[in-house]
Motif scaffolding. Structure first.
Motif, short mmCIF file in Angstrom:
data_model
loop_
_atom_site.label_atom_id
_atom_site.label_comp_id
_atom_site.label_asym_id
_atom_site.label_seq_id
_atom_site.Cartn_x
_atom_site.Cartn_y
_atom_site.Cartn_z
N ILE A 155 0.84 -1.20 0.00
CA ILE A 155 0.00 0.00 0.00
C ILE A 155 0.88 1.25 0.00
CG2 ILE A 155 -1.92 -1.13 1.18
CD1 ILE A 155 -1.00 0.27 3.77
N ALA A 156 0.30 2.33 -0.46
CA ALA A 156 0.94 3.64 -0.36
C ALA A 156 0.36 4.37 0.84
CB ALA A 156 0.71 4.43 -1.64
N THR A 157 1.23 4.94 1.66
CA THR A 157 0.78 5.71 2.82
C THR A 157 1.39 7.10 2.73
OG1 THR A 157 2.59 5.38 4.41
CG2 THR A 157 1.06 3.53 4.09
N PRO A 158 0.91 8.05 3.50
CA PRO A 158 1.52 9.39 3.50
C PRO A 158 3.00 9.37 3.88
CG PRO A 158 -0.64 9.47 4.53
CD PRO A 158 -0.33 8.02 4.33
N ASN A 159 3.45 8.29 4.54
CA ASN A 159 4.84 8.20 4.97
C ASN A 159 5.68 7.28 4.09
OD1 ASN A 159 4.25 9.89 7.14
ND2 ASN A 159 3.68 8.16 8.46
N GLY A 160 5.11 6.81 2.97
CA GLY A 160 5.85 5.94 2.06
C GLY A 160 5.16 4.60 1.88
N SER A 161 5.76 3.76 1.04
CA SER A 161 5.15 2.47 0.71
C SER A 161 5.34 1.46 1.83
CB SER A 161 5.76 1.92 -0.58
OG SER A 161 7.15 1.69 -0.41
N VAL A 162 4.37 0.54 1.97
CA VAL A 162 4.39 -0.51 2.98
C VAL A 162 4.02 -1.83 2.32
CG1 VAL A 162 3.39 -1.38 5.13
CG2 VAL A 162 3.75 1.09 4.83
N ALA A 163 4.90 -2.83 2.44
CA ALA A 163 4.60 -4.19 2.00
C ALA A 163 4.25 -5.01 3.25
CB ALA A 163 5.79 -4.80 1.28
N PHE A 164 3.64 -6.17 3.02
CA PHE A 164 3.26 -7.05 4.13
C PHE A 164 3.92 -8.41 3.90
CE2 PHE A 164 -0.04 -3.86 3.81
CZ PHE A 164 -0.17 -3.45 5.13
N VAL A 165 4.80 -8.78 4.82
CA VAL A 165 5.59 -10.01 4.69
C VAL A 165 5.07 -11.03 5.70
CG1 VAL A 165 7.89 -11.03 4.88
CG2 VAL A 165 7.61 -8.75 3.89
N GLN A 166 4.60 -12.15 5.19
CA GLN A 166 3.97 -13.17 6.03
C GLN A 166 4.98 -14.21 6.51
OE1 GLN A 166 0.16 -14.73 4.68
NE2 GLN A 166 0.75 -16.79 5.30
N ILE A 167 4.88 -14.59 7.78
CA ILE A 167 5.68 -15.64 8.38
C ILE A 167 5.03 -16.99 8.09
CG2 ILE A 167 6.61 -16.51 10.56
CD1 ILE A 167 5.96 -13.60 11.67
N VAL A 168 5.83 -17.99 7.72
CA VAL A 168 5.32 -19.33 7.44
C VAL A 168 6.15 -20.35 8.20
CG1 VAL A 168 4.73 -21.01 5.65
CG2 VAL A 168 4.71 -18.56 5.10
N GLY A 169 5.52 -21.20 8.99
CA GLY A 169 6.23 -22.24 9.71
C GLY A 169 6.59 -23.41 8.81
N LEU A 170 7.85 -23.87 8.88
CA LEU A 170 8.31 -24.97 8.05
C LEU A 170 8.90 -26.10 8.91
CD1 LEU A 170 10.20 -23.27 5.05
CD2 LEU A 170 7.85 -24.13 5.12
N ILE A 171 8.88 -27.30 8.35
CA ILE A 171 9.50 -28.47 8.94
C ILE A 171 10.93 -28.57 8.39
CG2 ILE A 171 9.39 -31.02 8.94
CD1 ILE A 171 6.31 -30.66 9.04
N LEU A 172 11.84 -29.15 9.18
CA LEU A 172 13.24 -29.21 8.77
C LEU A 172 13.43 -29.80 7.39
CD1 LEU A 172 15.04 -30.28 12.09
CD2 LEU A 172 15.13 -28.06 10.95
N GLU A 173 12.72 -30.86 7.07
CA GLU A 173 12.84 -31.48 5.75
C GLU A 173 12.47 -30.50 4.65
OE1 GLU A 173 11.29 -35.56 3.50
OE2 GLU A 173 10.07 -34.64 5.09
#
Length: 248
Positions: A155-173
């Motif tokens: 998104i664009a905000t008055p203070n600059g662009s903002v992305a959204f980075v999602q956390i994903v849980g993974l198994i060692l394999e």
């Protein structure tokens, strides 16, 4: 912290508006920080959690604090603060009212890593944990990957662009497969059985499924390994400690 009506909370309000557009009929649960980061508080001013029923019941948690929530403080003219906020989708029982405390701590710890070292977490990166991603739980998830949130575009905000980075849980394999190919490719192979990349503590390795394993092996044979881009050792998993640095 709640929404404001003036420019003093323009960054915060823009993020909240993007989430309200996604969940127009729902008021989120909000978990604020009592102290500012510079006074031994948490790096995120708050985390809001929305409940979503589809494609499976889960909580969608969104952080507030890695971007310029109030005034424009960062020197980058294009990006707001670090340029992104963290999100986390966690499978839940439809009757659950709140996300578990470990999920809130995990987001704060990741944000602490970003703020302390100045390193961004980007789509396609991963990090290992020296133990479960959720302390005191019986889960095989021992690592984290990062992907652009599939429902919250930048998104664009008055203070600059903002992305959204999602956390994903993974198994060692699954992380090992990413080392021998590429994390983004493995995530794409998991997606048909991990909708919206929702983290499910109870799941087994998806590489046990022939279609997923075939997709990963085909991609690895086609593209080769990304091992040359790996760096920085793993650190211990702690409720208060920082996570390890990201890998590609």
């Amino acid at each position: 912290m709640t929404e404001g009506d003036d420019a003093a909370t323009a960054g915060w309000d823009a993020i909240r508006a993007a989430c309200t557009h996604l969940y127009p009929q729902q008021e989120p649960r909000h978990y604020g920080s009592s102290l500012p980061f510079g006074f031994d508080g948490n790096p995120l001013d708050g985390i809001s959690a929305w409940k979503r029923a589809e494609p499976i019941p889960h909580r969608h948690c969104v952080g507030f604090g890695l971007t310029d929530l109030y005034s424009k403080d960062s020197e980058d003219e294009e990006a707001s603060g670090h340029g992104f906020e963290l999100t986390f989708r966690l499978r839940c029982d439809p009757a659950d009212e709140d996300p578990p405390g470990w999920a809130i701590s995990l987001m704060q710890n990741l944000a602490r890593y970003v703020v302390t070292l100045g390193n961004a977490l980007r789509d396609g990166e991963w990090m290992a944990r020296n133990g479960s991603i959720a302390l005191d739980t019986d889960t095989q998830l021992r690592g984290l990957a990062f992907v652009a949130d599939p429902k919250l575009p930048p998104i664009a905000t008055p203070n600059g662009s903002v992305a959204f980075v999602q956390i994903v849980g993974l198994i060692l394999e699954e992380m090992e497969a990413g080392k021998h190919w590429q994390t983004r490719g493995v995530l794409a192979a998991l997606l048909p059985h991990l909708p919206l990349w929702i983290t499910d503590l109870a799941r087994a390795s998806l590489l046990d499924r022939p279609d997923v394993r075939d997709a990963v092996e085909t991609g690895r044979d086609r593209d080769g390994s990304s091992m040359g881009m790996l760096f920085v050792p793993t650190v211990a998993c702690s409720q208060q400690g920082d996570p390890s640095a990201p890998r590609h």
